[in-house]
Enzyme design. Structure first.
Site, PDB file in Angstrom:
ATOM      1  CD  GLN A   1      10.031 -19.917  -0.343  1.00  0.00           C
ATOM      2  OE1 GLN A   1      10.655 -20.676   0.395  1.00  0.00           O
ATOM      3  NE2 GLN A   1      10.378 -19.702  -1.595  1.00  0.00           N
TER       4      GLN A   1
ATOM      5  CG  ASP B   1       5.224  -7.972  -2.232  1.00  0.00           C
ATOM      6  OD1 ASP B   1       3.990  -8.079  -2.225  1.00  0.00           O
ATOM      7  OD2 ASP B   1       5.978  -8.815  -1.721  1.00  0.00           O
ATOM      8  CB  ILE B   2       0.873  -7.326  -6.092  1.00  0.00           C
ATOM      9  CG1 ILE B   2       0.930  -8.810  -5.752  1.00  0.00           C
ATOM     10  CG2 ILE B   2       1.337  -7.064  -7.506  1.00  0.00           C
ATOM     11  CD1 ILE B   2      -0.041  -9.661  -6.565  1.00  0.00           C
TER      12      ILE B   2
ATOM     13  CG  HIS C   1      10.826 -14.249  -3.188  1.00  0.00           C
ATOM     14  ND1 HIS C   1      10.329 -15.534  -3.287  1.00  0.00           N
ATOM     15  CD2 HIS C   1      10.167 -13.674  -2.156  1.00  0.00           C
ATOM     16  CE1 HIS C   1       9.408 -15.713  -2.351  1.00  0.00           C
ATOM     17  NE2 HIS C   1       9.302 -14.601  -1.645  1.00  0.00           N
ATOM     18  CG  PHE C   2      16.975 -11.934  -1.494  1.00  0.00           C
ATOM     19  CD1 PHE C   2      17.191 -12.758  -2.593  1.00  0.00           C
ATOM     20  CD2 PHE C   2      17.746 -12.124  -0.361  1.00  0.00           C
ATOM     21  CE1 PHE C   2      18.165 -13.751  -2.565  1.00  0.00           C
ATOM     22  CE2 PHE C   2      18.719 -13.117  -0.315  1.00  0.00           C
ATOM     23  CZ  PHE C   2      18.930 -13.931  -1.416  1.00  0.00           C
ATOM     24  CG  HIS C   3      10.231 -10.156   1.042  1.00  0.00           C
ATOM     25  ND1 HIS C   3       8.922  -9.963   0.679  1.00  0.00           N
ATOM     26  CD2 HIS C   3      10.383 -11.497   1.159  1.00  0.00           C
ATOM     27  CE1 HIS C   3       8.300 -11.139   0.595  1.00  0.00           C
ATOM     28  NE2 HIS C   3       9.168 -12.086   0.886  1.00  0.00           N
TER      29      HIS C   3
HETATM   30  P1  AMP Z   1       6.998 -15.088   0.415  1.00  0.00           P
HETATM   31  O1  AMP Z   1       5.851 -15.330   1.348  1.00  0.00           O
HETATM   32  O2  AMP Z   1       8.302 -14.783   1.091  1.00  0.00           O
HETATM   33  O3  AMP Z   1       7.107 -16.221  -0.586  1.00  0.00           O
HETATM   34  O4  AMP Z   1       6.673 -13.773  -0.390  1.00  0.00           O
HETATM   35  C1  AMP Z   1       5.990 -13.745  -1.598  1.00  0.00           C
HETATM   36  C2  AMP Z   1       5.670 -12.305  -1.856  1.00  0.00           C
HETATM   37  O5  AMP Z   1       5.258 -12.203  -3.191  1.00  0.00           O
HETATM   38  C3  AMP Z   1       4.556 -11.749  -0.991  1.00  0.00           C
HETATM   39  O6  AMP Z   1       5.031 -10.602  -0.312  1.00  0.00           O
HETATM   40  C4  AMP Z   1       3.448 -11.431  -1.991  1.00  0.00           C
HETATM   41  O7  AMP Z   1       2.768 -10.267  -1.650  1.00  0.00           O
HETATM   42  C5  AMP Z   1       4.208 -11.282  -3.269  1.00  0.00           C
HETATM   43  N1  AMP Z   1       3.513 -11.618  -4.498  1.00  0.00           N
HETATM   44  C6  AMP Z   1       2.701 -12.688  -4.725  1.00  0.00           C
HETATM   45  N2  AMP Z   1       2.303 -12.696  -6.011  1.00  0.00           N
HETATM   46  C7  AMP Z   1       2.893 -11.614  -6.611  1.00  0.00           C
HETATM   47  C8  AMP Z   1       2.877 -11.082  -7.926  1.00  0.00           C
HETATM   48  N3  AMP Z   1       2.167 -11.641  -8.912  1.00  0.00           N
HETATM   49  N4  AMP Z   1       3.597  -9.953  -8.178  1.00  0.00           N
HETATM   50  C9  AMP Z   1       4.311  -9.359  -7.189  1.00  0.00           C
HETATM   51  N5  AMP Z   1       4.357  -9.821  -5.920  1.00  0.00           N
HETATM   52  C10 AMP Z   1       3.661 -10.927  -5.638  1.00  0.00           C
END
Ligand code: AMP
Length: 138
Positions: free
Chosen positions: A96, A33-34, A102-104
């Site tokens: 979201q 996650d960035i 996706h899963f964190h």
């Molecule tokens: P959500 O809010 O559950 O949809 O989480 C999306 C996650 O994706 C967040 O934790 C962001 O920090 C992460 N994210 C967004 N863009 C990218 C990317 N290009 N590469 C990796 N993580 C990302």
């Protein structure tokens, strides 16, 4: 709502956008996650085009959970923590921000973790965590 083919994770799946990958198989990809909520925060995504968990096929859901299990173990080992949080947000109303399932996997507890998707992390730091996770995956 229809699936948005231009969301950032769809682009990562198609190879149109880079990610710091730690794992990939036929049905899933895991990458850093960035904007991590903790050091080692990793995402597991399905390759299937689905926005939320109910949109995902049963086979896709099973594949994701199988990968989440692997990543939880690897992240715990790599980051030297005894616990990890699995989080999955369904829909904008739940917070979201990327409309692709996706899963964190967040090392440690979500309670007291950094804010969600707020601050960009240094790429080299993320690559360092990824190397440790890849080693732990064996
Ligand atoms: P959500 O809010 O559950 O949809 O989480 C999306 C996650 O994706 C967040 O934790 C962001 O920090 C992460 N994210 C967004 N863009 C990218 C990317 N290009 N590469 C990796 N993580 C990302």
């Amino acid at each position: 709502m229809s699936y948005d083919n231009e969301n950032i994770f769809a682009k990562i799946i198609r190879g149109e956008f880079d990610c710091i990958k730690v794992y990939e198989d036929e049905n899933t990809i895991a990458f850093m996650d960035i904007m991590p909520q903790a050091d080692g925060h990793t995402l597991v995504i399905a390759k299937e085009s689905a926005e939320t968990l109910p949109d995902l096929s049963d086979a896709g859901a099973a594949a994701c959970i199988k990968t989440v299990k692997k990543i939880v173990e690897a992240v715990k080992t790599a980051m030297g923590v005894s616990a990890a949080t699995v989080m999955q947000l369904n829909g904008a109303g739940a917070g979201q921000s990327v409309p692709h399932i996706h899963f964190h996997v967040i090392p440690g507890s979500i309670l007291g973790a950094r804010p969600h998707a707020r601050e960009m992390e240094d790429q080299d730091k993320l690559k360092g965590f990824a190397e440790k996770i890849i080693t732990a995956l064996g």
